[in-house]
Design a protein around this motif. Structure first.
Motif, short mmCIF file in Angstrom:
data_model
loop_
_atom_site.label_atom_id
_atom_site.label_comp_id
_atom_site.label_asym_id
_atom_site.label_seq_id
_atom_site.Cartn_x
_atom_site.Cartn_y
_atom_site.Cartn_z
N GLY A 1 49.40 45.07 48.35
CA GLY A 1 50.40 44.65 47.36
C GLY A 1 50.49 43.15 47.13
O GLY A 1 51.41 42.70 46.46
N ILE B 1 46.96 44.27 40.66
CA ILE B 1 47.85 45.35 40.24
C ILE B 1 48.90 45.62 41.32
O ILE B 1 50.07 45.88 41.02
N ARG C 1 50.29 43.53 43.33
CA ARG C 1 51.34 42.51 43.22
C ARG C 1 52.33 42.88 42.10
O ARG C 1 53.55 42.79 42.27
N ALA C 2 51.77 43.33 40.96
CA ALA C 2 52.64 43.73 39.83
C ALA C 2 53.51 44.92 40.22
O ALA C 2 54.69 44.99 39.86
N ILE C 3 52.92 45.86 40.98
CA ILE C 3 53.71 47.03 41.42
C ILE C 3 54.83 46.57 42.36
O ILE C 3 55.99 46.99 42.23
N GLU D 1 56.30 43.68 42.58
CA GLU D 1 57.35 42.94 41.85
C GLU D 1 58.19 43.91 41.01
O GLU D 1 59.41 43.82 40.98
N HIS D 2 57.51 44.86 40.35
CA HIS D 2 58.23 45.84 39.51
C HIS D 2 59.22 46.64 40.37
O HIS D 2 60.38 46.82 39.99
N ASN E 1 47.50 51.55 46.91
CA ASN E 1 46.85 50.76 45.85
C ASN E 1 45.59 50.04 46.32
O ASN E 1 44.74 49.68 45.52
N SER F 1 43.12 42.33 35.94
CA SER F 1 43.91 41.94 37.10
C SER F 1 43.40 40.62 37.68
O SER F 1 43.66 40.29 38.83
N ALA G 1 50.98 44.94 34.77
CA ALA G 1 52.34 45.46 34.54
C ALA G 1 52.32 46.85 33.91
O ALA G 1 53.24 47.65 34.12
N ALA H 1 51.96 49.08 36.84
CA ALA H 1 53.19 49.03 37.64
C ALA H 1 54.26 49.93 37.03
O ALA H 1 55.00 50.61 37.75
N GLY I 1 56.04 52.95 38.90
CA GLY I 1 57.51 52.95 39.02
C GLY I 1 58.10 54.25 38.50
O GLY I 1 59.00 54.84 39.12
#
Ligand code: NAD
Length: 243
Positions: free
Chosen positions: A9, A13, A15-17, A19-20, A80, A178, A200, A203, A207
């Motif tokens: 994470g 991708i 990291r975006a997940i 943060e989301h 991920n 990415s 995003a 993500a 989510g």
């Protein structure tokens, strides 16, 4: 809010997940292998804890999964992390094959067994697959095979964890920028919703699949590729006006 655990994470991708999910109220535990600085930045800027783990070593993965599920009460797991080694077929090694399957399939399975079996009703797992699972490969034979296997494992996990009220799905990206795709990978010309997707975009799918709104979805693979997999290149060319 419930915790989620997100192997891989710290960047891209993942990291975006992370943060989301953190911005949606989850307490995130993100793992990283390299990129300590990026992982520490995530922990500074978001409600996220970070842990370092090498998922290519099954015994390390088993020990870590046990430790993490004793430390945290996890209600969500997003797998991920991935390896993608682009080897020409004539120089592809068994080491590449084994390492790729360890990280991309065996680790998600180990984590689902350890963490998924401890989840209470309402728990949810998302495996990040790839549309490469649906086509033959050239320089990523191990990667494509691992993602096809991951989609199959997703369906099996949905079967065995469903009676416990735990859902398991795949988020299946197409070309996503990415930060590692060279310019020449621009798939925009063949993508109805081109250009390439953004982290995003994936993500948001993860989510949704982790949320209660997806409460009757399990064993599914949601493809997010801007429509790329529905395009036949030559049919598209036929439709171009001729000079
Ligand atoms: P990335 O290479 O940027 O990130 C991969 C992550 O996996 C990193 O955080 C890395 O630290 C982690 N990782 C790698 N080896 C590891 C190991 N041995 N142990 C623990 N962690 C390890 O990839 P990305 O582009 O952000 O892709 C994220 C996910 O999306 C992957 O599952 C990938 O297969 C999938 N995907 C990406 C694309 C794309 O175009 N970028 C397309 C389809 C699917």
């Amino acid at each position: 809010m419930a915790r989620s655990w997100l192997p891989g994470g710290a960047r891209g991708i993942g990291r975006a997940i992370a943060e989301h999910l953190a911005e949606s109220g989850w307490n995130v535990v993100a793992t990283y292998l390299t990129g300590r600085n990026e992982a520490e930045e995530l922990a500074r800027t978001h409600d996220a804890q970070i842990r370092q783990v090498d998922l290519s070593d099954p015994s390390e993965t088993v020990g870590f999964a046990r430790q993490i599920s004793e430390e945290f009460s996890l209600t969500a797991l997003a797998n991920n992390a991935r390896i993608l080694e682009r080897d020409p077929f004539d120089s592809m090694t068994l080491e590449t094959w084994d390492r790729t399957l360890e990280v991309n399939v065996t680790a998600p399975l180990i984590l689902a067994q350890s963490i998924g079996l401890r989840m209470s009703e309402g728990g949810s797992i998302v495996n990040v697959a790839s549309s490469d699972a649906f086509v033959g490969s050239y320089r990523g034979i191990a990667y494509s095979a691992s993602k096809a296997a991951l989609i199959s494992v997703t369906r099996s996990l949905a079967n065995v964890l469903g009676p416990r009220g735990v859902r398991v799905n795949a988020a299946t990206p197409g070309w996503i920028d990415s930060g590692i795709l060279p310019e020449s990978y621009e798939a925009a010309s063949a993508t109805p919703l081109g250009p390439n997707g953004k982290p995003a975009d994936i993500a948001a799918v993860v989510g949704f699949l982790l949320s209660p709104e997806a409460g009757f979805i399990t064993g599914a693979s949601i493809v997010a590729d801007g429509g790329y997999s529905g395009v036949d290149y030559y049919m598209k060319k036929e439709d171009q006006p001729s000079d």
